[in-house]
Design an enzyme around this catalytic site. Structure first.
Site, PDB file in Angstrom:
ATOM      1  N   ASP A   1      -0.189   5.175   0.878  1.00  0.00           N
ATOM      2  CA  ASP A   1      -0.418   6.246   1.851  1.00  0.00           C
ATOM      3  C   ASP A   1      -0.558   5.684   3.259  1.00  0.00           C
ATOM      4  O   ASP A   1      -1.388   4.811   3.526  1.00  0.00           O
ATOM      5  CB  ASP A   1      -1.678   7.025   1.473  1.00  0.00           C
ATOM      6  CG  ASP A   1      -1.563   7.629   0.076  1.00  0.00           C
ATOM      7  OD1 ASP A   1      -0.536   8.257  -0.206  1.00  0.00           O
ATOM      8  OD2 ASP A   1      -2.495   7.447  -0.729  1.00  0.00           O
TER       9      ASP A   1
ATOM     10  N   ASP B   1       0.866  -1.160   0.000  1.00  0.00           N
ATOM     11  CA  ASP B   1       0.000   0.000   0.000  1.00  0.00           C
ATOM     12  C   ASP B   1       0.917   1.228   0.000  1.00  0.00           C
ATOM     13  O   ASP B   1       2.117   1.120   0.264  1.00  0.00           O
ATOM     14  CB  ASP B   1      -0.898  -0.033   1.240  1.00  0.00           C
ATOM     15  CG  ASP B   1      -1.754   1.207   1.375  1.00  0.00           C
ATOM     16  OD1 ASP B   1      -2.435   1.574   0.397  1.00  0.00           O
ATOM     17  OD2 ASP B   1      -1.740   1.826   2.452  1.00  0.00           O
TER      18      ASP B   1
ATOM     19  N   ASP C   1      -1.375  -0.143   6.214  1.00  0.00           N
ATOM     20  CA  ASP C   1      -1.648   0.525   7.492  1.00  0.00           C
ATOM     21  C   ASP C   1      -3.130   0.546   7.848  1.00  0.00           C
ATOM     22  O   ASP C   1      -3.487   0.939   8.959  1.00  0.00           O
ATOM     23  CB  ASP C   1      -1.170   1.981   7.428  1.00  0.00           C
ATOM     24  CG  ASP C   1      -2.029   2.822   6.491  1.00  0.00           C
ATOM     25  OD1 ASP C   1      -2.629   3.810   6.954  1.00  0.00           O
ATOM     26  OD2 ASP C   1      -2.121   2.481   5.296  1.00  0.00           O
TER      27      ASP C   1
END
Length: 222
Positions: free
Chosen positions: A9, A7, A183
């Protein structure tokens, strides 16, 4: 062969590049400062809460710039990447990517942020393969404000990864291991699909899930 998915961001970058590009646009006076910033912040809060309407967001986020010339947009994007994104790069994140590259893994950046913004960011990390939310274009290459195909968001990340692999004549089953770093609980569907999920700089909700399931937890920005 091993497949490693990242991922972007909050995972490789400590900030959200999509939200930051909105701030950049405001700084150029391409959008009303107060109104655009308020809506941009609201969409970002919806994303964090797992409630984002991604179609509405893409329409909103691209509205201030999608009718501008290709040359102007490329100049603007270059300025954003060099002045905003490059300073976000952290040695630990770069080292993690290099570690997997040196191990010979097939590496893919898989992000809900649109391809216009993330293509040069993938290049900053030296990642050749990008699966992003794709912006629909008209015949002249101008952005329409809609999404082409399935957005790389939530369950859509699984669909897009499967489609990308199928186009290469592959599937997840072809890899001895598949690692996904993320995240966000928005990425739970793909985290649950891979053989090696890694909660990376996780928020409280994902941290709790990772601890319950015994997933590795990695903090790159502390």
């Amino acid at each position: 062969m091993r497949l490693t998915l990242f991922d972007l961001d909050g995972t490789l970058l400590p900030q959200d590049s999509d939200h930051a590009f909105g701030e950049w646009i405001v700084g150029l006076d391409w959008a009303d400062r107060d109104a655009f910033r308020s809506s941009n912040d609201k969409f970002y809060a919806d994303y964090l809460a797992g409630q984002l309407d991604i179609d509405a967001y893409v329409d909103f986020a691209t509205a201030p710039w999608r009718n501008r010339s290709v040359a102007e947009l490329q100049t603007t994007l270059h300025g954003f990447v060099e002045q905003v994104v490059r300073p976000m790069l952290r040695p630990a994140a770069l080292s993690l990517v290099r570690e997997h590259q040196q191990a010979g893994d097939l590496i893919v950046l898989v992000t809900a942020t649109n391809d216009f913004i993330t293509r040069p960011i993938a290049a900053l990390f030296g990642i050749d393969h990008l699966i992003a939310t794709e912006l629909a274009l008209d015949g002249s290459g101008r952005v329409l404000g809609t999404i082409a195909g399935v957005p790389a968001f939530r369950k859509g990340k699984i669909t897009r990864v499967d489609q990308w692999l199928a186009a290469r004549g592959q599937s997840l089953a072809d890899f001895e291991a598949c690692t996904f770093y993320s995240d966000s609980t928005n990425d739970l569907p793909l985290l649950e699909r891979v053989s090696h999920p890694v909660a990376t700089n996780p928020g409280p909700a994902l941290l709790r899930i990772a601890q319950e399931r015994g997933w590795p937890v990695l903090n790159l920005f502390t």
